[in-house]
Scaffold this active site. Structure first.
Site, PDB file in Angstrom:
ATOM      1  N   TYR A 193      26.127  38.664 -59.890  1.00 47.07           N
ATOM      2  CA  TYR A 193      26.877  37.397 -59.957  1.00 47.07           C
ATOM      3  C   TYR A 193      26.026  36.198 -59.536  1.00 47.07           C
ATOM      4  CZ  TYR A 193      30.464  41.000 -59.416  1.00 47.07           C
ATOM      5  OH  TYR A 193      31.212  42.136 -59.536  1.00 47.07           O
ATOM      6  N   CYS A 222      12.746  48.216 -60.221  1.00 48.50           N
ATOM      7  CA  CYS A 222      11.924  47.714 -61.325  1.00 48.50           C
ATOM      8  C   CYS A 222      12.758  46.868 -62.279  1.00 48.50           C
ATOM      9  CB  CYS A 222      11.294  48.883 -62.055  1.00 48.50           C
ATOM     10  SG  CYS A 222      10.337  49.882 -60.928  1.00 48.50           S
ATOM     11  N   GLU A 223      13.299  45.793 -61.773  1.00 48.86           N
ATOM     12  CA  GLU A 223      14.052  44.835 -62.587  1.00 48.86           C
ATOM     13  C   GLU A 223      13.871  43.463 -61.946  1.00 48.86           C
ATOM     14  OE1 GLU A 223      17.456  45.202 -64.514  1.00 48.86           O
ATOM     15  OE2 GLU A 223      17.540  47.385 -64.555  1.00 48.86           O
ATOM     16  N   PRO A 272      44.853  41.195 -50.714  1.00 50.25           N
ATOM     17  CA  PRO A 272      43.518  40.685 -50.364  1.00 50.25           C
ATOM     18  C   PRO A 272      42.509  41.820 -50.190  1.00 50.25           C
ATOM     19  CG  PRO A 272      44.877  40.761 -48.400  1.00 50.25           C
ATOM     20  CD  PRO A 272      45.759  41.207 -49.537  1.00 50.25           C
ATOM     21  N   GLY A 273      41.322  41.609 -50.671  1.00 55.29           N
ATOM     22  CA  GLY A 273      40.237  42.561 -50.456  1.00 55.29           C
ATOM     23  C   GLY A 273      39.121  41.866 -49.697  1.00 55.29           C
ATOM     24  N   ARG A 274      38.441  40.980 -50.419  1.00 56.31           N
ATOM     25  CA  ARG A 274      37.278  40.283 -49.863  1.00 56.31           C
ATOM     26  C   ARG A 274      37.573  39.615 -48.516  1.00 56.31           C
ATOM     27  NH1 ARG A 274      33.290  38.238 -53.339  1.00 56.31           N
ATOM     28  NH2 ARG A 274      34.861  38.383 -54.977  1.00 56.31           N
ATOM     29  N   ARG A 323      25.628  42.334 -55.583  1.00 55.49           N
ATOM     30  CA  ARG A 323      26.232  41.011 -55.840  1.00 55.49           C
ATOM     31  C   ARG A 323      25.230  39.925 -56.243  1.00 55.49           C
ATOM     32  NH1 ARG A 323      29.112  38.009 -53.396  1.00 55.49           N
ATOM     33  NH2 ARG A 323      30.697  37.748 -54.997  1.00 55.49           N
TER      34      ARG A 323
HETATM   35  N1  LLP Z   1      44.202  42.805 -56.912  1.00 52.83           N
HETATM   36  C1  LLP Z   1      43.671  43.067 -58.122  1.00 52.83           C
HETATM   37  C2  LLP Z   1      44.561  43.447 -59.224  1.00 52.83           C
HETATM   38  C3  LLP Z   1      42.292  42.948 -58.327  1.00 52.83           C
HETATM   39  O1  LLP Z   1      41.781  43.198 -59.534  1.00 52.83           O
HETATM   40  C4  LLP Z   1      41.451  42.566 -57.246  1.00 52.83           C
HETATM   41  C5  LLP Z   1      40.005  42.432 -57.424  1.00 52.83           C
HETATM   42  C6  LLP Z   1      42.050  42.323 -55.986  1.00 52.83           C
HETATM   43  C7  LLP Z   1      43.432  42.448 -55.865  1.00 52.83           C
HETATM   44  C8  LLP Z   1      41.262  41.916 -54.789  1.00 52.83           C
HETATM   45  O2  LLP Z   1      40.613  40.711 -54.966  1.00 52.83           O
HETATM   46  P1  LLP Z   1      39.867  39.982 -53.737  1.00 52.83           P
HETATM   47  O3  LLP Z   1      40.922  39.589 -52.747  1.00 52.83           O
HETATM   48  O4  LLP Z   1      38.912  40.954 -53.150  1.00 52.83           O
HETATM   49  O5  LLP Z   1      39.186  38.848 -54.360  1.00 52.83           O
HETATM   50  N2  LLP Z   1      32.962  42.700 -57.630  1.00 52.83           N
HETATM   51  C9  LLP Z   1      33.379  41.321 -57.626  1.00 52.83           C
HETATM   52  C10 LLP Z   1      34.855  41.178 -57.333  1.00 52.83           C
HETATM   53  C11 LLP Z   1      35.741  41.882 -58.312  1.00 52.83           C
HETATM   54  C12 LLP Z   1      37.192  41.789 -57.958  1.00 52.83           C
HETATM   55  C13 LLP Z   1      38.022  42.669 -58.802  1.00 52.83           C
HETATM   56  N3  LLP Z   1      39.413  42.641 -58.528  1.00 52.83           N
HETATM   57  C14 LLP Z   1      32.529  40.539 -56.626  1.00 52.83           C
HETATM   58  O6  LLP Z   1      31.749  41.145 -55.899  1.00 52.83           O
HETATM   59  O7  LLP Z   1      32.635  39.308 -56.583  1.00 52.83           O
END
Ligand code: LLP
Length: 429
Positions: free
Chosen positions: A330, A355-356, A288-290, A326
Site C-alpha cells: 500500500y 529480491c524485489e 474495528p480491527g486496525r 504494508r
Molecule cells: N469489517 C469488514 C467487513 C472488513 O472487511 C474489514 C477489513 C473490517 C471490518 C476491519 O477494518 P479495520 O477496522 O481494520 O479497518 N490489509 C489492509 C486492510 C484491509 C482491510 C480489510 N477489511 C491494510 O493493511 O491496510
C-alpha cells in the site's frame, strides 16, 4: 542528541535503549532473535476499552473485533476476556473465534464469497449474524439451514456507494467494488429473505473500507443505511441490529485519534434516525480491527549491511516484505526508529532481503549513522502485519512475543526450515 519518548508505552531506558513498558528491546532481540514482532497486551486492552467507552452512552452495542487484523490466539483471547465479539470472514477465523471461546451470539460472519462449508459451520454453530452479499448466497443459506433443520440469522450488506479517501485497495463501498448489494438489490434480498422458512432477518450491514479518517464518509454511508432501514420499515421489516462495519483509521505516527469524532457522529445520527423512524432500540455493531491492534506492536529488525550507491545510503535489514507487507503493498509509511542508539540526522533508505524492488520499508528515513548489527523498530505493525506475512523467498515467518506487564511470552513460534517444506510432496516418494 537527546532521545525523545516515543509513545505512552515506548520509551528510552537508562541504557539508551528503546523499550516497551520497561522491557528492553535490545535484550528481547538477543533473546528471541530477529525479525521479531513484539506486542504490548496492555495497549490492546487500552484501545479496546477506549473504543467501548466511546459508545457507552448507547445501551446495546456489540464490538466485534475484526479477526483479519490479527487473528493470533493470544491476541484474540485478550479481546475475548475484555468482552469483545468477533467479526470473521472465513471458516478459519470462525474456528479461531470458537476456539478462544467467544460466545457464538457475538460472532458476525462477513465476506463476499463464503463457501458452502463455511456457511454450514456458521449455521451449525448458531452464530449471531451472517451478513449476506448476494441473492445467490441467500438462497444457499436457506438451502443449508433447511438441510440442517436450523434457522440462520442474517443481515444484508448494503454497498452505500459513497466517496472514501484511503488507499484504493482499502475502498469497499464504491460502485466499482465487489462488495455488498446496491440499494435495489438489497431491497430485493430482504423481500426474498422474509419469505424464506429457515432465515430470520435480523439486521443490516455496511463496511466502506479501511484506514479511513474522514468521519464524514462514515456519516454519508450511515445515511444510506438509514434510507434502506426506512424503506424496510415501510415494508414492515423491523431490524434488530445495525452493523456499521469497521474501518476507523489511525494516524501512523500516533499523532491524532479520530475515535471520539467517529463515535459522536454515528451516535448522534443513529439517535436522530431511531427517533424519526421509530426503530425501538436496535443493537449497534462495530467491527474495528486496525484501531484495536495496530499500535500495539513493533517489528524488530537487525541491520545486516549499510551501503552507499549512486549517492544514496541504504540500510539493509533482516526483515522483508514477506514479514511485513504494508509498505510494499500500500506504500504505507510506518515510522522506523533506532533501538540501540539515539536518533540522528542522516538519511537512509531501508530495504529488506527480498529480491524485489518493492521490498523497501522507507525512503529518506531520518536515522543516526547506522552500522551492521544495529537494531531498528518498525512501528504500528499490530494490524495486518504477521497475518499478511508469507514465506516468499523461502523465509520462515518471524516469531511473536507478548509483553504483559512483567511477563514475556512467545505467542507464535518462529517458523523453521522444516516448516517451509512440511506440506510439500515429491511424487512417488
Ligand atoms: N469489517 C469488514 C467487513 C472488513 O472487511 C474489514 C477489513 C473490517 C471490518 C476491519 O477494518 P479495520 O477496522 O481494520 O479497518 N490489509 C489492509 C486492510 C484491509 C482491510 C480489510 N477489511 C491494510 O493493511 O491496510
Amino acid at each position: 542528541m537527546e532521545r525523545q519518548v516515543k509513545r505512552e508505552n515506548l520509551w528510552v531506558n537508562e541504557r539508551g535503549h528503546l523499550c516497551i513498558r520497561g522491557h528492553d528491546l535490545v535484550e528481547l532481540a538477543e533473546r528471541f532473535g530477529t525479525p521479531l514482532y513484539v506486542i504490548d497486551a496492555q495497549r490492546i486492552r487500552e484501545n479496546y476499552r477506549r473504543f467501548r467507552d466511546a459508545f457507552n452512552s448507547y445501551p446495546r452495542v456489540l464490538i466485534a473485533y475484526a479477526y483479519k487484523a490479527n487473528p493470533n490466539l493470544a491476541v484474540c483471547s485478550i479481546l475475548k476476556e475484555e468482552g469483545a465479539g468477533a467479526e470473521v470472514v472465513s471458516g478459519g477465523e470462525l474456528y479461531i473465534a470458537l476456539k478462544v471461546g467467544v460466545n457464538p451470539e457475538k460472532i458476525v460472519f462477513d465476506g463476499v464469497s463464503k463457501g458452502e462449508d463455511e456457511l454450514k459451520m456458521a449455521i451449525e454453530g448458531e452464530i449471531g449474524a451472517i451478513n449476506v452479499e448476494s441473492l445467490e448466497e441467500l438462497r444457499k443459506i436457506e438451502r443449508i439451514a433447511s438441510k440442517l433443520g436450523k434457522k440462520a440469522r442474517i443481515g444484508v450488506r448494503l454497498n452505500p456507494d459513497v466517496p472514501v479517501r484511503t488507499h484504493p485497495h482499502d475502498v469497499t463501498g464504491a460502485k466499482y467494488s465487489k462488495f455488498g448489494l446496491d440499494f435495489e438489490s438489497a431491497l430485493k434480498a430482504y423481500e426474498m429473505a422474509m419469505k424464506m422458512e429457515h432465515i430470520e432477518v435480523k439486521g443490516i450491514h455496511i463496511h466502506i473500507g479501511s484506514q479511513i479518517t474522514q468521519v464524514d464518509s462514515f456519516r454519508s454511508a450511515a445515511l444510506r443505511l438509514f434510507d434502506l432501514v426506512s424503506k424496510l420499515k415501510e415494508m414492515g421489516v423491523m431490524l434488530e441490529y445495525l452493523d456499521f462495519g469497521g474501518g476507523l483509521g489511525i494516524t501512523y505516527g500516533g499523532r491524532k485519534d479520530y475515535l471520539k469524532e467517529y463515535a459522536r457522529t454515528l451516535l448522534e445520527l443513529t439517535r436522530t434516525k431511531i427517533g424519526e423512524l421509530d426503530l425501538g432500540e436496535p443493537k449497534l455493531i462495530f467491527e474495528p480491527g486496525r484501531y484495536i491492534v495496530a499500535d500495539s506492536s513493533v517489528l524488530l529488525t537487525r541491520v545486516n549491511y549499510v551501503k552507499e550507491i549512486f549517492g544514496r545510503k541504504w540500510v539493509l535489514v533482516d526483515a522483508g516484505m514477506n514479514d511485513f507487507m504494508r509498505p510494499a503493498m500500500y506504500g504505507a509509511a510506518h515510522q522506523i526508529v533506532p533501538v540501540n542508539k539515539p536518533e540522528g540526522e542522516e538519511r537512509y533508505n531501508v530495504g529488506g532481503p527480498i529480491c524485489e524492488s518493492s521490498d523497501v520499508f522507507g525512503r529518506d528515513v531520518r536515522l543516526p549513522e547506522m552500522e551492521a548489527g544495529d537494531l531498528l523498530a518498525i512501528f504500528d505493525v499490530g494490524a495486518y502485519g504477521i497475518c499478511m506475512s508469507s514465506q516468499y523467498n523461502s523465509r520462515p515467518r518471524p516469531a511473536m512475543i507478548l509483553i504483559d506487564e512483567a511477563k514475556v511470552s512467545v505467542v507464535r513460534e518462529r517458523e523453521t526450515y522444516e516448516d517451509l517444506i512440511s506440506k510439500d510432496r515429491i511424487p512417488n516418494d
